[in-house]
Design a protein around this motif. Structure first.
Motif, PDB file in Angstrom:
ATOM      1  N   LYS A   9       0.843  -1.196   0.000  1.00 30.62           N
ATOM      2  CA  LYS A   9       0.000   0.000   0.000  1.00 30.62           C
ATOM      3  C   LYS A   9       0.874   1.240   0.000  1.00 30.62           C
ATOM      4  O   LYS A   9       1.787   1.368   0.829  1.00 30.62           O
ATOM      5  CB  LYS A   9      -0.920  -0.003   1.221  1.00 30.62           C
ATOM      6  CG  LYS A   9      -1.989   1.087   1.188  1.00 30.62           C
ATOM      7  CD  LYS A   9      -2.998   0.892   2.313  1.00 30.62           C
ATOM      8  CE  LYS A   9      -4.131   1.916   2.210  1.00 30.62           C
ATOM      9  NZ  LYS A   9      -5.157   1.704   3.268  1.00 30.62           N
ATOM     10  N   THR A  16      -3.891   7.280  -2.623  1.00 25.19           N
ATOM     11  CA  THR A  16      -3.520   5.960  -2.125  1.00 25.19           C
ATOM     12  C   THR A  16      -3.572   4.972  -3.287  1.00 25.19           C
ATOM     13  O   THR A  16      -4.334   5.163  -4.248  1.00 25.19           O
ATOM     14  CB  THR A  16      -4.461   5.470  -1.011  1.00 25.19           C
ATOM     15  OG1 THR A  16      -5.789   5.372  -1.530  1.00 25.19           O
ATOM     16  CG2 THR A  16      -4.446   6.407   0.175  1.00 25.19           C
ATOM     17  N   ALA A  17      -2.777   3.922  -3.180  1.00 24.95           N
ATOM     18  CA  ALA A  17      -2.784   2.866  -4.186  1.00 24.95           C
ATOM     19  C   ALA A  17      -2.357   1.565  -3.528  1.00 24.95           C
ATOM     20  O   ALA A  17      -1.674   1.566  -2.504  1.00 24.95           O
ATOM     21  CB  ALA A  17      -1.854   3.200  -5.346  1.00 24.95           C
ATOM     22  N   THR A  18      -2.770   0.452  -4.107  1.00 28.59           N
ATOM     23  CA  THR A  18      -2.285  -0.858  -3.692  1.00 28.59           C
ATOM     24  C   THR A  18      -1.719  -1.571  -4.913  1.00 28.59           C
ATOM     25  O   THR A  18      -2.239  -1.435  -6.025  1.00 28.59           O
ATOM     26  CB  THR A  18      -3.390  -1.718  -3.053  1.00 28.59           C
ATOM     27  OG1 THR A  18      -4.507  -1.810  -3.955  1.00 28.59           O
ATOM     28  CG2 THR A  18      -3.854  -1.124  -1.740  1.00 28.59           C
ATOM     29  N   VAL A  26      -1.010  -3.127 -10.327  1.00 29.17           N
ATOM     30  CA  VAL A  26      -1.702  -2.070  -9.594  1.00 29.17           C
ATOM     31  C   VAL A  26      -3.149  -2.524  -9.395  1.00 29.17           C
ATOM     32  O   VAL A  26      -3.889  -2.734 -10.356  1.00 29.17           O
ATOM     33  CB  VAL A  26      -1.658  -0.740 -10.359  1.00 29.17           C
ATOM     34  CG1 VAL A  26      -2.508   0.316  -9.642  1.00 29.17           C
ATOM     35  CG2 VAL A  26      -0.217  -0.242 -10.494  1.00 29.17           C
ATOM     36  N   SER A  28      -5.417  -0.882  -7.144  1.00 22.08           N
ATOM     37  CA  SER A  28      -6.321   0.237  -6.904  1.00 22.08           C
ATOM     38  C   SER A  28      -5.551   1.538  -6.920  1.00 22.08           C
ATOM     39  O   SER A  28      -4.336   1.571  -6.668  1.00 22.08           O
ATOM     40  CB  SER A  28      -7.044   0.068  -5.559  1.00 22.08           C
ATOM     41  OG  SER A  28      -6.119   0.173  -4.479  1.00 22.08           O
ATOM     42  N   TYR A  29      -6.266   2.627  -7.208  1.00 23.53           N
ATOM     43  CA  TYR A  29      -5.713   3.969  -7.134  1.00 23.53           C
ATOM     44  C   TYR A  29      -6.862   4.930  -6.882  1.00 23.53           C
ATOM     45  O   TYR A  29      -7.883   4.882  -7.592  1.00 23.53           O
ATOM     46  CB  TYR A  29      -4.986   4.354  -8.422  1.00 23.53           C
ATOM     47  CG  TYR A  29      -4.696   5.837  -8.536  1.00 23.53           C
ATOM     48  CD1 TYR A  29      -3.741   6.435  -7.722  1.00 23.53           C
ATOM     49  CD2 TYR A  29      -5.397   6.636  -9.437  1.00 23.53           C
ATOM     50  CE1 TYR A  29      -3.483   7.798  -7.801  1.00 23.53           C
ATOM     51  CE2 TYR A  29      -5.140   7.998  -9.532  1.00 23.53           C
ATOM     52  CZ  TYR A  29      -4.187   8.578  -8.715  1.00 23.53           C
ATOM     53  OH  TYR A  29      -3.946   9.929  -8.799  1.00 23.53           O
ATOM     54  N   PRO A  36     -12.491   5.803  -6.061  1.00 22.80           N
ATOM     55  CA  PRO A  36     -11.388   5.161  -6.785  1.00 22.80           C
ATOM     56  C   PRO A  36     -11.463   5.439  -8.287  1.00 22.80           C
ATOM     57  O   PRO A  36     -12.548   5.504  -8.867  1.00 22.80           O
ATOM     58  CB  PRO A  36     -11.593   3.676  -6.486  1.00 22.80           C
ATOM     59  CG  PRO A  36     -12.307   3.655  -5.172  1.00 22.80           C
ATOM     60  CD  PRO A  36     -13.216   4.855  -5.198  1.00 22.80           C
ATOM     61  N   GLY A  55      -7.911  -3.675 -11.931  1.00 23.12           N
ATOM     62  CA  GLY A  55      -6.640  -3.005 -11.727  1.00 23.12           C
ATOM     63  C   GLY A  55      -5.942  -2.685 -13.035  1.00 23.12           C
ATOM     64  O   GLY A  55      -6.556  -2.261 -14.009  1.00 23.12           O
ATOM     65  N   VAL A 132       2.700   7.385  -7.511  1.00 23.03           N
ATOM     66  CA  VAL A 132       1.361   7.662  -7.009  1.00 23.03           C
ATOM     67  C   VAL A 132       1.308   9.056  -6.408  1.00 23.03           C
ATOM     68  O   VAL A 132       2.094   9.385  -5.503  1.00 23.03           O
ATOM     69  CB  VAL A 132       0.959   6.614  -5.950  1.00 23.03           C
ATOM     70  CG1 VAL A 132      -0.392   6.948  -5.336  1.00 23.03           C
ATOM     71  CG2 VAL A 132       0.946   5.221  -6.570  1.00 23.03           C
ATOM     72  N   LEU A 136      -1.438   9.319 -11.417  1.00 18.18           N
ATOM     73  CA  LEU A 136      -0.859   7.974 -11.394  1.00 18.18           C
ATOM     74  C   LEU A 136      -0.053   7.796 -12.671  1.00 18.18           C
ATOM     75  O   LEU A 136      -0.592   7.947 -13.777  1.00 18.18           O
ATOM     76  CB  LEU A 136      -1.961   6.921 -11.315  1.00 18.18           C
ATOM     77  CG  LEU A 136      -1.526   5.458 -11.479  1.00 18.18           C
ATOM     78  CD1 LEU A 136      -0.652   5.017 -10.313  1.00 18.18           C
ATOM     79  CD2 LEU A 136      -2.744   4.546 -11.616  1.00 18.18           C
TER      80      LEU A 136
END
Length: 287
Positions: A9, A16-18, A26, A28-29, A36, A55, A132, A136
């Motif tokens: 994360k 935020t991103a995961t 990737v 999520s962003y 999101p 993603g 990020v 992005l």
């Protein structure tokens, strides 16, 4: 290289991103204070050898089932092996807040997969940088580390979250013709001068540069998608019939996304001489 499923994360004041080490994917962003922007399904399935849905899957070193010497072929796995490989997380060149770097080296890949690329003794080093913030930025840099030319296809297969794809409009491709991948024979369709709307499956490869705008009437926002090093743009949504048949999505989830991808495929794939490098980049922001 670890084969443990690790999700990282990245958090800062802007977003935020995961990201999953598996596939350097990737997941999520979300810019701070916003819904999101990168879509993921209600359930994300992680299984070795299987691609992650939603993603931003990395498509490399071939797109779909591949293309070789002016003709389509039948390479497996579909869309290449990068998205179903464990990438090395480059700790020294990453940070916890805004940047992650991943590496996939041909020395770590199974020989039978390398032979599928179609080049004599293919050798490469792929570096994927994810930055990020308010924007992005995803950059896939491939270097030919071998002694023979390397030819490959690549894409950043980005799923964008929308309120309802049937109330979404994609602009910026009106003046470009496209290959209609949803039709038998993949015919070329001349430019219509109209924006893209969604009523049934849309699967098109446009040969065009420049930014694309995703206008979302339901969420009341516009997503801007830029790119470099990618001569083509793919726009895809499966529509109801095909979307509800996708096994790793719930019925109706197809309404929540549209894919806009920076792509180099078919006869616009990347050819690298020994020692040469190419970077394919996609940027995402809210207007």
């Amino acid at each position: 290289m670890s084969e443990t499923f690790i999700i990282r994360k990245l958090v800062n004041d802007d977003a935020t991103a995961t990201i999953s080490d598996y596939g350097a994917h990737v997941l999520s962003y979300a810019p701070a204070g916003h819904e999101p922007v990168v879509w993921q399904p209600e359930a994300v399935y992680l299984a070795s050898g299987s691609a992650i849905r939603g993603g931003v899957p990395i498509i490399f070193p071939w797109f779909n089932t591949g293309y070789d010497g002016g003709r389509p072929v039948n390479k497996k796995p579909k869309h290449g092996f990068a998205r179903a490989s464990f990438w090395k997380f480059d700790e020294a060149n990453s940070d916890r807040a805004g940047h992650a770097r991943y590496i996939l080296d041909s020395a770590d890949c199974e020989p039978e997969l390398l032979r599928t690329i179609g080049c004599p003794d293919p050798r490469f080093r792929a570096v994927y940088d994810v930055t990020v913030g308010e924007r992005l930025t995803m950059a896939l840099t491939v270097t030919n580390t071998g002694s023979q030319p390397l030819v490959y296809e690549a894409a950043l297969h980005t799923y964008f979250q929308v309120g309802d794809v049937e109330r979404t409009v994609v602009r910026g491709l009106e003046s470009a013709g496209y290959l209609d991948n949803a039709q038998d024979g993949v015919p070329y369709v001349e430019a219509s001068g109209e924006a893209i709307t969604f009523d049934g499956m849309v699967d098109r490869t446009y040969e065009v540069d420049g930014a694309v705008r995703i206008e979302d009437a339901v969420l009341g926002r516009t997503i801007v998608v830029g790119k470099s090093g990618a001569p083509q743009t793919v726009v895809w949504n499966p529509g109801e019939a095909a979307g509800d048949a996708i096994g790793d999505m719930n019925q109706g989830e197809w309404r929540g996304f549209v894919c806009v991808e920076a792509v180099a495929r078919l006869d616009r794939g990347i050819a690298l001489e020994p020692g040469a490098t190419h970077t394919l980049t996609q940027t995402v922001s809210l207007a």
